[in-house]
Design a protein around this motif. Structure first.
Motif, PDB file in Angstrom:
ATOM      1  N   ALA A   1      -0.383-109.181  -9.993  1.00  0.00           N
ATOM      2  CA  ALA A   1      -0.751-107.827  -9.569  1.00  0.00           C
ATOM      3  C   ALA A   1       0.450-106.887  -9.601  1.00  0.00           C
ATOM      4  CB  ALA A   1      -1.375-107.861  -8.178  1.00  0.00           C
ATOM      5  N   ALA A   2       1.569-107.322  -9.076  1.00  0.00           N
ATOM      6  CA  ALA A   2       2.767-106.471  -9.067  1.00  0.00           C
ATOM      7  C   ALA A   2       3.233-106.184 -10.488  1.00  0.00           C
ATOM      8  CB  ALA A   2       3.880-107.131  -8.258  1.00  0.00           C
ATOM      9  N   ARG A   3       3.144-107.172 -11.362  1.00  0.00           N
ATOM     10  CA  ARG A   3       3.535-106.963 -12.758  1.00  0.00           C
ATOM     11  C   ARG A   3       2.624-105.942 -13.444  1.00  0.00           C
ATOM     12  NH1 ARG A   3       3.801-112.627 -12.654  1.00  0.00           N
ATOM     13  NH2 ARG A   3       2.019-112.789 -14.060  1.00  0.00           N
ATOM     14  N   VAL A   4       1.334-106.024 -13.166  1.00  0.00           N
ATOM     15  CA  VAL A   4       0.390-105.079 -13.763  1.00  0.00           C
ATOM     16  C   VAL A   4       0.664-103.659 -13.263  1.00  0.00           C
ATOM     17  CG1 VAL A   4      -2.042-104.413 -13.871  1.00  0.00           C
ATOM     18  CG2 VAL A   4      -1.400-106.793 -14.212  1.00  0.00           C
ATOM     19  N   VAL A   5       0.964-103.525 -11.977  1.00  0.00           N
ATOM     20  CA  VAL A   5       1.280-102.201 -11.429  1.00  0.00           C
ATOM     21  C   VAL A   5       2.531-101.644 -12.105  1.00  0.00           C
ATOM     22  CG1 VAL A   5       2.032-100.958  -9.358  1.00  0.00           C
ATOM     23  CG2 VAL A   5       0.121-102.567  -9.224  1.00  0.00           C
ATOM     24  N   ARG A   6       3.578-102.442 -12.205  1.00  0.00           N
ATOM     25  CA  ARG A   6       4.816-101.974 -12.854  1.00  0.00           C
ATOM     26  C   ARG A   6       4.558-101.575 -14.304  1.00  0.00           C
ATOM     27  NH1 ARG A   6       7.011-106.226  -9.931  1.00  0.00           N
ATOM     28  NH2 ARG A   6       7.003-107.608 -11.751  1.00  0.00           N
ATOM     29  N   ALA A   7       3.820-102.394 -15.030  1.00  0.00           N
ATOM     30  CA  ALA A   7       3.529-102.101 -16.433  1.00  0.00           C
ATOM     31  C   ALA A   7       2.683-100.838 -16.567  1.00  0.00           C
ATOM     32  CB  ALA A   7       2.821-103.286 -17.084  1.00  0.00           C
ATOM     33  N   SER A   8       1.739-100.661 -15.677  1.00  0.00           N
ATOM     34  CA  SER A   8       0.877 -99.474 -15.715  1.00  0.00           C
ATOM     35  C   SER A   8       1.683 -98.209 -15.472  1.00  0.00           C
ATOM     36  CB  SER A   8      -0.241 -99.595 -14.674  1.00  0.00           C
ATOM     37  OG  SER A   8      -1.063-100.699 -14.959  1.00  0.00           O
ATOM     38  N   LYS A   9       2.575 -98.271 -14.504  1.00  0.00           N
ATOM     39  CA  LYS A   9       3.411 -97.097 -14.215  1.00  0.00           C
ATOM     40  C   LYS A   9       4.378 -96.835 -15.365  1.00  0.00           C
ATOM     41  CE  LYS A   9       2.784 -96.810  -9.330  1.00  0.00           C
ATOM     42  NZ  LYS A   9       3.333 -96.302  -8.107  1.00  0.00           N
ATOM     43  N   ALA A  10       4.920 -97.898 -15.963  1.00  0.00           N
ATOM     44  CA  ALA A  10       5.817 -97.733 -17.101  1.00  0.00           C
ATOM     45  C   ALA A  10       5.090 -97.103 -18.289  1.00  0.00           C
ATOM     46  CB  ALA A  10       6.416 -99.083 -17.504  1.00  0.00           C
ATOM     47  N   ALA A  11       3.782 -97.347 -18.375  1.00  0.00           N
ATOM     48  CA  ALA A  11       2.979 -96.787 -19.463  1.00  0.00           C
ATOM     49  C   ALA A  11       2.503 -95.372 -19.158  1.00  0.00           C
ATOM     50  CB  ALA A  11       1.779 -97.690 -19.739  1.00  0.00           C
TER      51      ALA A  11
ATOM     52  N   ALA B   1       0.947 -94.310 -15.977  1.00  0.00           N
ATOM     53  CA  ALA B   1      -0.033 -94.130 -14.897  1.00  0.00           C
ATOM     54  C   ALA B   1       0.655 -93.489 -13.695  1.00  0.00           C
ATOM     55  CB  ALA B   1      -0.641 -95.466 -14.497  1.00  0.00           C
ATOM     56  N   SER B   2       0.055 -92.463 -13.142  1.00  0.00           N
ATOM     57  CA  SER B   2       0.661 -91.813 -11.984  1.00  0.00           C
ATOM     58  C   SER B   2       0.281 -92.507 -10.675  1.00  0.00           C
ATOM     59  CB  SER B   2       0.268 -90.341 -11.921  1.00  0.00           C
ATOM     60  OG  SER B   2      -1.131 -90.204 -11.830  1.00  0.00           O
ATOM     61  N   ARG B   3      -0.850 -93.159 -10.652  1.00  0.00           N
ATOM     62  CA  ARG B   3      -1.306 -93.891  -9.463  1.00  0.00           C
ATOM     63  C   ARG B   3      -1.945 -95.201  -9.928  1.00  0.00           C
ATOM     64  NH1 ARG B   3       0.702 -90.080  -7.304  1.00  0.00           N
ATOM     65  NH2 ARG B   3      -0.046 -88.566  -5.829  1.00  0.00           N
ATOM     66  N   VAL B   4      -1.645 -96.291  -9.211  1.00  0.00           N
ATOM     67  CA  VAL B   4      -2.228 -97.586  -9.543  1.00  0.00           C
ATOM     68  C   VAL B   4      -2.679 -98.256  -8.254  1.00  0.00           C
ATOM     69  CG1 VAL B   4      -1.868 -99.829 -10.639  1.00  0.00           C
ATOM     70  CG2 VAL B   4      -0.665 -97.819 -11.516  1.00  0.00           C
ATOM     71  N   CYS B   5      -3.937 -98.673  -8.229  1.00  0.00           N
ATOM     72  CA  CYS B   5      -4.500 -99.364  -7.068  1.00  0.00           C
ATOM     73  C   CYS B   5      -4.839-100.805  -7.458  1.00  0.00           C
ATOM     74  CB  CYS B   5      -5.764 -98.655  -6.589  1.00  0.00           C
ATOM     75  SG  CYS B   5      -5.465 -96.961  -6.062  1.00  0.00           S
ATOM     76  N   VAL B   6      -4.788-101.693  -6.476  1.00  0.00           N
ATOM     77  CA  VAL B   6      -5.064-103.108  -6.698  1.00  0.00           C
ATOM     78  C   VAL B   6      -6.207-103.517  -5.793  1.00  0.00           C
ATOM     79  CG1 VAL B   6      -4.128-105.448  -6.463  1.00  0.00           C
ATOM     80  CG2 VAL B   6      -2.697-103.606  -7.369  1.00  0.00           C
ATOM     81  N   GLY B   7      -7.126-104.332  -6.333  1.00  0.00           N
ATOM     82  CA  GLY B   7      -8.243-104.749  -5.509  1.00  0.00           C
ATOM     83  C   GLY B   7      -8.932-106.016  -5.936  1.00  0.00           C
ATOM     84  N   LEU B   8      -8.210-107.062  -6.213  1.00  0.00           N
ATOM     85  CA  LEU B   8      -8.851-108.334  -6.530  1.00  0.00           C
ATOM     86  C   LEU B   8      -8.627-109.322  -5.393  1.00  0.00           C
ATOM     87  CD1 LEU B   8      -7.926-108.790 -10.288  1.00  0.00           C
ATOM     88  CD2 LEU B   8     -10.176-108.323  -9.347  1.00  0.00           C
ATOM     89  N   GLY B   9      -9.663-109.609  -4.653  1.00  0.00           N
ATOM     90  CA  GLY B   9      -9.573-110.634  -3.614  1.00  0.00           C
ATOM     91  C   GLY B   9      -8.966-110.199  -2.309  1.00  0.00           C
ATOM     92  N   VAL B  10      -8.869-108.925  -2.056  1.00  0.00           N
ATOM     93  CA  VAL B  10      -8.280-108.438  -0.811  1.00  0.00           C
ATOM     94  C   VAL B  10      -9.237-108.722   0.343  1.00  0.00           C
ATOM     95  CG1 VAL B  10      -7.407-106.424   0.417  1.00  0.00           C
ATOM     96  CG2 VAL B  10      -7.055-106.624  -2.053  1.00  0.00           C
TER      97      VAL B  10
END
Length: 80
Positions: free
Chosen positions: A14-24, A26-35
């Motif tokens: 999840a943290a890797r996906v957020v970092r990659a999304s922001k590097a690409a 994305a101005s905002r990234v939310c996570v929601g798998l299994g919370v």
């Protein structure tokens, strides 16, 4: 990273996906798998802009009605 639903731990992907999304760009990234716990919310909140909770809230409503839903929402938000 898997399917939605309750988990014991947040995927380290999840943290890797957020970092990659922001590097690409994305101005905002939310996570929601299994919370499903306050600990998950706190962990994800350290690197994501938002935390999405779905299955846990639906299960609480199904199993305990509005009181259970309200209780879980308070717990997850740190208001319990």
């Amino acid at each position: 990273m898997g399917v939605t639903g309750k988990r014991t731990a947040v995927s380290d992907a999840a943290a890797r996906v957020v970092r990659a999304s922001k590097a690409a760009g994305a101005s905002r990234v939310c996570v929601g798998l299994g919370v499903s716990t306050r600990a998950h919310v706190e962990e994800i909140g350290r690197y994501a802009d938002g935390v999405i909770v779905g299955t846990a809230l639906v299960a609480a409503l199904r199993d305990g009605g509005v009181p259970a839903l309200s209780s879980l929402a308070a717990e997850l938000s740190g208001r319990a």
